[in-house]
Design a protein around this motif. Structure first.
Motif, PDB file in Angstrom:
ATOM      1  N   LEU A 343       0.745   2.079  58.241  1.00 43.33           N
ATOM      2  CA  LEU A 343      -0.484   1.379  58.614  1.00 43.33           C
ATOM      3  C   LEU A 343      -0.313   0.538  59.878  1.00 43.33           C
ATOM      4  O   LEU A 343      -1.290   0.284  60.589  1.00 43.33           O
ATOM      5  CB  LEU A 343      -0.942   0.489  57.449  1.00 43.33           C
ATOM      6  N   LEU A 344       0.914   0.111  60.171  1.00 46.88           N
ATOM      7  CA  LEU A 344       1.148  -0.712  61.357  1.00 46.88           C
ATOM      8  C   LEU A 344       1.572   0.116  62.567  1.00 46.88           C
ATOM      9  O   LEU A 344       2.075  -0.438  63.543  1.00 46.88           O
ATOM     10  CB  LEU A 344       2.220  -1.759  61.051  1.00 46.88           C
ATOM     11  N   ARG A 345       1.367   1.439  62.509  1.00 42.44           N
ATOM     12  CA  ARG A 345       1.764   2.292  63.627  1.00 42.44           C
ATOM     13  C   ARG A 345       0.957   1.941  64.875  1.00 42.44           C
ATOM     14  O   ARG A 345       1.498   1.849  65.979  1.00 42.44           O
ATOM     15  CB  ARG A 345       1.554   3.750  63.240  1.00 42.44           C
ATOM     16  N   ARG A 346      -0.346   1.725  64.722  1.00 40.14           N
ATOM     17  CA  ARG A 346      -1.176   1.377  65.898  1.00 40.14           C
ATOM     18  C   ARG A 346      -0.775   0.029  66.474  1.00 40.14           C
ATOM     19  O   ARG A 346      -0.812  -0.181  67.689  1.00 40.14           O
ATOM     20  CB  ARG A 346      -2.650   1.360  65.501  1.00 40.14           C
ATOM     21  N   LEU A 347      -0.366  -0.892  65.587  1.00 38.47           N
ATOM     22  CA  LEU A 347       0.076  -2.190  66.084  1.00 38.47           C
ATOM     23  C   LEU A 347       1.367  -2.057  66.880  1.00 38.47           C
ATOM     24  O   LEU A 347       1.565  -2.738  67.894  1.00 38.47           O
ATOM     25  CB  LEU A 347       0.264  -3.143  64.904  1.00 38.47           C
ATOM     26  N   ARG A 348       2.269  -1.159  66.454  1.00 37.19           N
ATOM     27  CA  ARG A 348       3.493  -0.936  67.227  1.00 37.19           C
ATOM     28  C   ARG A 348       3.184  -0.340  68.596  1.00 37.19           C
ATOM     29  O   ARG A 348       3.798  -0.707  69.602  1.00 37.19           O
ATOM     30  CB  ARG A 348       4.435  -0.015  66.442  1.00 37.19           C
TER      31      ARG A 348
END
Length: 564
Positions: A343-348
């Motif tokens: 879920l935090l791929r876009r944040l990375r």
């Protein structure tokens, strides 16, 4: 987020980092959340597994206790059924005797012997008439014995009787075979002999052998679950042991002391006061009926199981529940960590773009798609970065303009500095000229005038007058030299800008008084302590000129300087 790291690189560095670096919670927000979820879920799973395992163990123990209780009830019902069956045998024998036409003593004895042969568990069988005289019997009881006082006879005359009593062992009536002690209870069965008109003509009775009851109990014990290693105890209402397991250790008892030295101590009754054996045994108990008109003896049945054996299956179930619950929690924690990472791929990606912006390899930020918080943060950062880029370009242009203006003003200041130095040199030269005019020029003019006067009046002057005139000229030359030196000293050492106006004035007044011998005084110098610059220089020069004029022309006896 600007401090997050891109894959394989640390912020602000170009050296490669190992792949496991992405699991560092100090560098990855996803790693931080993942480790937190993993730790919380694992801790909750461990606690839940521990509680579930303990609950399962308690439940298994309660189930075992209920099962032992059911076993005790089943054994008690089976014993009662066996006793009622034997009473039914006695009742059938009574019906056969009433229906028989031959009721002689020999026929009755033969009938009782046939019944006992078919059912050897009866220790004896007997028939008493309506007066309580034993008219036929098998076993150790003598015939023609008066049994009118026996409980079985008294109860059997009224209704079928099934009961127990405490016999007193005698040579004629020894203790029941197989019984653990000689003064315990025995089982009596009695049924009235009734004619068709309802008249009671006698009582038929039987006494069951105690070893038969033990065999029945042990047989029922063997039919239970053999893997549980159960023990079955038969107790009376006072916890006196009637039947004990064959492999059970003896319960400690206290023997009564003998009445005489030659008498042996009677066997002490064995009691099971603590069925749980101090908590080492798991107990299920059936409490017998204690109603005075009960059809069966009031026996208690105790079924025991070793706590270690009972807890073995509970521990296996407990461990299984713990492992299953903990593994499920661990899998849930791993799934939660993986879901957090996904879920935090876009944040990375947003963090990687921010690092590229910091390094200068990127000039704009592309916000993630969507309407959630990550997309909002990315859009806000993109707008802020665009605005910062515009402001940066504006600052570059403004810096260029400022550099140009600074260069122009620097050149202008340099020109003004050159001009200021020239003006300062001119002022200093003017001051020096004024000082020389006021000192050396005047002294030389006075000396020249005196010399001319001597040259013209030389022929007319006497040697004394000539000597006086020469001394006057010498004094004028000395005063001029002294004033020239004083002026040079003032030019060389005095600086109002360095000393301050108050210090410079105090030194000026002090030197004036020392040179002239005139009394001097000063007042209010503290007001000039912070005076600097051109104004202070001007005030100092005014004071200096005033003192010089006083010295030459005022013929003053005292000088007082007051600043207000």
């Amino acid at each position: 987020m600007l401090g997050a790291s891109s894959p394989g690189l640390s912020p602000g560095r170009d050296r490669w980092q190992p792949p496991g670096f992405s699991l560092d919670p100090r560098r990855r927000l996803s790693a931080t959340i993942g480790w937190t979820v993993f730790a919380v879920v694992t801790l909750a799973a461990t606690l839940g597994a521990f509680l579930a395992a303990n609950q399962a163990e308690r439940q298994i123990r309660q189930d075992n206790e209920r099962l032992l209780q059911q076993f005790a009830s089943q054994i008690a019902e089976s014993l009662q059924m066996q006793l009622l069956t034997r009473r039914s045998i006695i009742q059938a024998s009574a019906a056969q005797i009433i229906a028989s036409t031959d009721r002689g003593d020999e026929a009755l004895t033969h009938h009782l012997a046939a019944v006992r042969k078919e059912f050897p568990e009866f220790a004896w069988l007997g028939i008493a008439d309506e007066r309580g005289q034993l008219i036929a019997s098998t076993g150790h009881l003598a015939e023609s014995r008066d049994v009118s006082t026996e409980r079985w006879f008294q109860q059997g005359r009224v209704n079928p009787y099934l009961g127990q009593k405490h016999p007193v062992p005698t040579p004629a009536e020894p203790a029941p075979a197989g019984h653990p002690h000689g003064h315990a209870e025995v089982i009596d069965i009695a049924v009235p002999l009734r004619h068709a008109d309802g008249r009671v003509v006698g009582v038929i009775a039987g006494r069951l052998a105690w070893d038969w009851l033990s065999r029945i109990t042990h047989s029922l014990e063997r039919r239970l679950d053999p893997s549980r290693q159960l023990q079955v105890w038969l107790l009376d209402s006072s916890d006196l042991v009637l039947v004990r397991p064959a492999d059970a250790p003896a319960v400690p008892t206290h023997h009564a002391p003998p009445k005489a030295e030659h008498e042996a101590a009677p066997p002490a009754p064995e009691r099971l006061n603590d069925p749980s054996a101090g908590g080492r045994m798991l107990v299920g108990r059936y409490f017998g009926q204690i109603h005075p008109h009960s059809e069966v003896p009031d026996w208690d049945v105790v079924v025991r199981q070793d706590m270690a054996s009972a807890a073995r299956s509970g521990r296996r179930t407990r461990n299984l529940v713990f492992v299953v619950t903990w593994v499920s929690g661990l899998l849930a924690a791993l799934v939660g960590a993986w879901a957090t990472h996904t879920l935090l791929r876009r944040l990375r990606r947003l963090s990687e773009q921010a690092i590229d912006l910091q390094r200068g390899t990127r000039h704009a930020l592309v916000p993630p798609e969507g309407v959630d918080e990550v997309a909002q943060i990315g859009g806000t950062l993109a707008s802020a970065i665009d605005q910062l880029q515009q402001e940066k370009q504006a600052l570059v242009r403004l810096n260029a303009e400022l550099d140009r203006r600074v260069a122009e003003r620097t050149a202008r200041i340099e020109r003004m500095a050159v001009e200021a130095r020239q003006v300062a040199v001119g002022r200093e030269r003017l001051r020096m000229a004024r000082d020389l005019h006021d000192t050396l020029a005047q002294s030389l003019a006075a000396l020249l005038t005196q010399l001319r006067l001597i040259r013209k009046l030389h022929p007319r002057l006497t040697p004394e007058e000539l000597n006086d005139e020469l001394q006057t000229a010498e004094r004028a030359a000395a005063e001029g030299l002294q004033e020239a030196r004083a002026a040079i000293t003032r030019m060389r050492h005095r600086s109002v800008g360095k000393q301050g106006l108050d210090t410079a004035l105090l030194e000026l007044i002090t030197q004036f008084g020392r040179r002239t011998g005139i009394d001097t005084g000063v007042e209010g110098l503290v007001l000039l302590r912070r005076q600097r610059g051109e104004r202070a220089e001007a005030l100092f020069r005014i004071s200096e000129e005033a003192l010089r004029n006083m010295e030459r022309h005022a013929e003053a006896s005292c000088v007082h300087l007051r600043i207000s």
